[in-house]
Scaffold this motif. Structure first.
Motif, PDB file in Angstrom:
ATOM      1  N   ARG A  33     -22.028 -27.393 -30.017  1.00  0.00           N
ATOM      2  CA  ARG A  33     -23.554 -27.636 -30.374  1.00  0.00           C
ATOM      3  C   ARG A  33     -24.162 -26.204 -30.510  1.00  0.00           C
ATOM      4  NH1 ARG A  33     -24.906 -32.776 -26.970  1.00  0.00           N
ATOM      5  NH2 ARG A  33     -24.113 -34.322 -28.338  1.00  0.00           N
ATOM      6  N   GLY A  34     -23.664 -25.220 -29.586  1.00  0.00           N
ATOM      7  CA  GLY A  34     -24.353 -24.068 -29.687  1.00  0.00           C
ATOM      8  C   GLY A  34     -23.986 -22.957 -30.683  1.00  0.00           C
ATOM      9  N   ALA A  35     -22.819 -23.594 -31.347  1.00  0.00           N
ATOM     10  CA  ALA A  35     -22.293 -22.647 -32.700  1.00  0.00           C
ATOM     11  C   ALA A  35     -23.101 -22.840 -33.761  1.00  0.00           C
ATOM     12  CB  ALA A  35     -21.012 -23.337 -33.086  1.00  0.00           C
ATOM     13  N   GLY A  36     -24.168 -23.536 -33.923  1.00  0.00           N
ATOM     14  CA  GLY A  36     -25.400 -23.655 -34.916  1.00  0.00           C
ATOM     15  C   GLY A  36     -25.841 -25.097 -35.307  1.00  0.00           C
ATOM     16  N   ASP A  37     -26.831 -24.796 -36.024  1.00  0.00           N
ATOM     17  CA  ASP A  37     -27.750 -26.314 -36.280  1.00  0.00           C
ATOM     18  C   ASP A  37     -26.758 -27.004 -37.351  1.00  0.00           C
ATOM     19  OD1 ASP A  37     -29.413 -25.484 -34.801  1.00  0.00           O
ATOM     20  OD2 ASP A  37     -30.797 -24.832 -36.271  1.00  0.00           O
ATOM     21  N   ALA A  38     -25.818 -26.498 -38.099  1.00  0.00           N
ATOM     22  CA  ALA A  38     -25.274 -27.173 -39.084  1.00  0.00           C
ATOM     23  C   ALA A  38     -24.078 -28.141 -38.448  1.00  0.00           C
ATOM     24  CB  ALA A  38     -24.584 -26.458 -40.046  1.00  0.00           C
ATOM     25  N   PHE A  39     -23.746 -28.166 -37.045  1.00  0.00           N
ATOM     26  CA  PHE A  39     -22.714 -28.878 -36.407  1.00  0.00           C
ATOM     27  C   PHE A  39     -23.266 -29.943 -35.643  1.00  0.00           C
ATOM     28  CE2 PHE A  39     -21.134 -24.554 -36.650  1.00  0.00           C
ATOM     29  CZ  PHE A  39     -19.906 -24.786 -37.376  1.00  0.00           C
ATOM     30  N   ALA A  40     -22.465 -31.305 -35.915  1.00  0.00           N
ATOM     31  CA  ALA A  40     -22.827 -32.131 -34.757  1.00  0.00           C
ATOM     32  C   ALA A  40     -21.592 -32.456 -34.186  1.00  0.00           C
ATOM     33  CB  ALA A  40     -23.265 -33.443 -35.740  1.00  0.00           C
ATOM     34  N   VAL A  41     -21.520 -33.071 -33.160  1.00  0.00           N
ATOM     35  CA  VAL A  41     -20.214 -33.182 -32.134  1.00  0.00           C
ATOM     36  C   VAL A  41     -20.443 -34.344 -31.268  1.00  0.00           C
ATOM     37  CG1 VAL A  41     -21.177 -31.787 -30.229  1.00  0.00           C
ATOM     38  CG2 VAL A  41     -18.585 -31.917 -30.710  1.00  0.00           C
ATOM     39  N   CYS A  42     -19.228 -35.154 -30.979  1.00  0.00           N
ATOM     40  CA  CYS A  42     -19.460 -36.022 -30.083  1.00  0.00           C
ATOM     41  C   CYS A  42     -17.659 -36.226 -29.669  1.00  0.00           C
ATOM     42  CB  CYS A  42     -19.566 -37.343 -30.854  1.00  0.00           C
ATOM     43  SG  CYS A  42     -18.372 -38.171 -32.191  1.00  0.00           S
ATOM     44  N   GLU A  43     -17.967 -37.012 -28.424  1.00  0.00           N
ATOM     45  CA  GLU A  43     -16.502 -37.172 -27.776  1.00  0.00           C
ATOM     46  C   GLU A  43     -15.897 -38.486 -28.324  1.00  0.00           C
ATOM     47  OE1 GLU A  43     -14.364 -37.898 -23.453  1.00  0.00           O
ATOM     48  OE2 GLU A  43     -16.532 -37.698 -23.454  1.00  0.00           O
ATOM     49  N   MET A  44     -14.577 -38.458 -28.662  1.00  0.00           N
ATOM     50  CA  MET A  44     -13.830 -39.456 -29.419  1.00  0.00           C
ATOM     51  C   MET A  44     -12.810 -39.987 -28.182  1.00  0.00           C
ATOM     52  SD  MET A  44     -13.179 -38.304 -33.103  1.00  0.00           S
ATOM     53  CE  MET A  44     -11.764 -39.614 -33.226  1.00  0.00           C
ATOM     54  N   ASP A  45     -12.506 -41.143 -28.241  1.00  0.00           N
ATOM     55  CA  ASP A  45     -11.540 -41.548 -27.210  1.00  0.00           C
ATOM     56  C   ASP A  45     -11.751 -41.240 -25.881  1.00  0.00           C
ATOM     57  OD1 ASP A  45      -9.315 -42.815 -26.260  1.00  0.00           O
ATOM     58  OD2 ASP A  45      -7.987 -41.226 -26.833  1.00  0.00           O
ATOM     59  N   PRO A  46     -12.847 -41.691 -25.156  1.00  0.00           N
ATOM     60  CA  PRO A  46     -13.137 -41.529 -23.925  1.00  0.00           C
ATOM     61  C   PRO A  46     -12.374 -42.246 -23.075  1.00  0.00           C
ATOM     62  CG  PRO A  46     -14.880 -42.940 -24.785  1.00  0.00           C
ATOM     63  CD  PRO A  46     -14.015 -42.576 -26.184  1.00  0.00           C
ATOM     64  N   ASN A  47     -11.593 -43.182 -23.380  1.00  0.00           N
ATOM     65  CA  ASN A  47     -10.728 -43.943 -22.452  1.00  0.00           C
ATOM     66  C   ASN A  47      -9.325 -43.418 -22.568  1.00  0.00           C
ATOM     67  OD1 ASN A  47     -12.735 -45.661 -21.703  1.00  0.00           O
ATOM     68  ND2 ASN A  47     -12.253 -46.935 -23.472  1.00  0.00           N
ATOM     69  N   GLY A  48      -8.970 -41.986 -22.823  1.00  0.00           N
ATOM     70  CA  GLY A  48      -7.854 -41.426 -22.923  1.00  0.00           C
ATOM     71  C   GLY A  48      -7.210 -40.938 -21.517  1.00  0.00           C
ATOM     72  N   GLY A  49      -7.883 -41.405 -20.330  1.00  0.00           N
ATOM     73  CA  GLY A  49      -7.604 -41.233 -19.025  1.00  0.00           C
ATOM     74  C   GLY A  49      -8.186 -39.658 -18.819  1.00  0.00           C
ATOM     75  N   LEU A  50      -7.592 -39.357 -17.533  1.00  0.00           N
ATOM     76  CA  LEU A  50      -8.188 -38.137 -17.046  1.00  0.00           C
ATOM     77  C   LEU A  50      -7.545 -36.966 -17.761  1.00  0.00           C
ATOM     78  CD1 LEU A  50      -8.379 -38.876 -13.271  1.00  0.00           C
ATOM     79  CD2 LEU A  50     -10.348 -38.910 -15.092  1.00  0.00           C
ATOM     80  N   GLN A  51      -6.503 -36.992 -18.386  1.00  0.00           N
ATOM     81  CA  GLN A  51      -5.721 -35.809 -18.638  1.00  0.00           C
ATOM     82  C   GLN A  51      -5.870 -35.536 -20.356  1.00  0.00           C
ATOM     83  OE1 GLN A  51      -4.395 -33.968 -16.373  1.00  0.00           O
ATOM     84  NE2 GLN A  51      -5.053 -35.630 -15.130  1.00  0.00           N
ATOM     85  N   ARG A  52      -6.372 -36.596 -20.800  1.00  0.00           N
ATOM     86  CA  ARG A  52      -6.847 -36.289 -22.422  1.00  0.00           C
ATOM     87  C   ARG A  52      -8.077 -36.632 -22.952  1.00  0.00           C
ATOM     88  NH1 ARG A  52      -1.574 -36.448 -25.480  1.00  0.00           N
ATOM     89  NH2 ARG A  52      -0.094 -36.115 -23.784  1.00  0.00           N
ATOM     90  N   THR A  53      -8.418 -35.934 -23.810  1.00  0.00           N
ATOM     91  CA  THR A  53      -9.857 -36.216 -24.717  1.00  0.00           C
ATOM     92  C   THR A  53      -9.600 -35.946 -26.124  1.00  0.00           C
ATOM     93  OG1 THR A  53     -12.104 -36.225 -24.259  1.00  0.00           O
ATOM     94  CG2 THR A  53     -11.012 -34.351 -23.783  1.00  0.00           C
ATOM     95  N   ALA A  54     -10.706 -36.042 -26.763  1.00  0.00           N
ATOM     96  CA  ALA A  54     -10.741 -35.763 -28.331  1.00  0.00           C
ATOM     97  C   ALA A  54     -12.444 -35.462 -28.669  1.00  0.00           C
ATOM     98  CB  ALA A  54     -10.221 -36.712 -29.163  1.00  0.00           C
ATOM     99  N   LEU A  55     -12.503 -34.435 -29.438  1.00  0.00           N
ATOM    100  CA  LEU A  55     -13.853 -34.123 -29.822  1.00  0.00           C
ATOM    101  C   LEU A  55     -13.878 -34.192 -31.414  1.00  0.00           C
ATOM    102  CD1 LEU A  55     -15.127 -31.171 -27.830  1.00  0.00           C
ATOM    103  CD2 LEU A  55     -15.430 -33.559 -27.179  1.00  0.00           C
TER     104      LEU A  55
END
Length: 94
Positions: A33-55
């Protein structure tokens, strides 16, 4: 208008609790989000366990080249850090 989507899959190291996992994810989201106003970000697959995630990061621009360049810079920025590694990065332009 061009919309670019960058999907980053991460492997998290040394995470033993959901609190530690959320700490890393919050840091990554804030950095994107700090990279600029033209970006939007969200977390995907929050159920990937403790060791995995995706943005997933979206970028909006009138120029496809600018979108690809901006997402490439952001990808390099989000690859760096302690406690995680990028295991897959996929860029799409819509």
């Amino acid at each position: 208008m061009k919309v670019g989507l960058l999907t980053l899959s991460y492997r998290l190291y040394g995470v033993r609790s959901i609190k530690e996992r959320r700490s890393i994810v919050r840091r990554l989201v804030a950095d994107a989000r700090g990279a600029g106003d033209a970006f939007a970000v969200c977390e995907m697959d929050p159920n990937g366990g403790l060791q995995r995630t995706a943005l997933r990061v979206a970028h909006l621009s009138t120029d496809e080249t600018q979108t690809r360049t901006a997402l490439g810079r952001l990808e390099r920025r989000l690859e760096r850090g302690g406690g995680y590694e990028v295991i897959e990065a996929v860029t799409e332009i819509l």
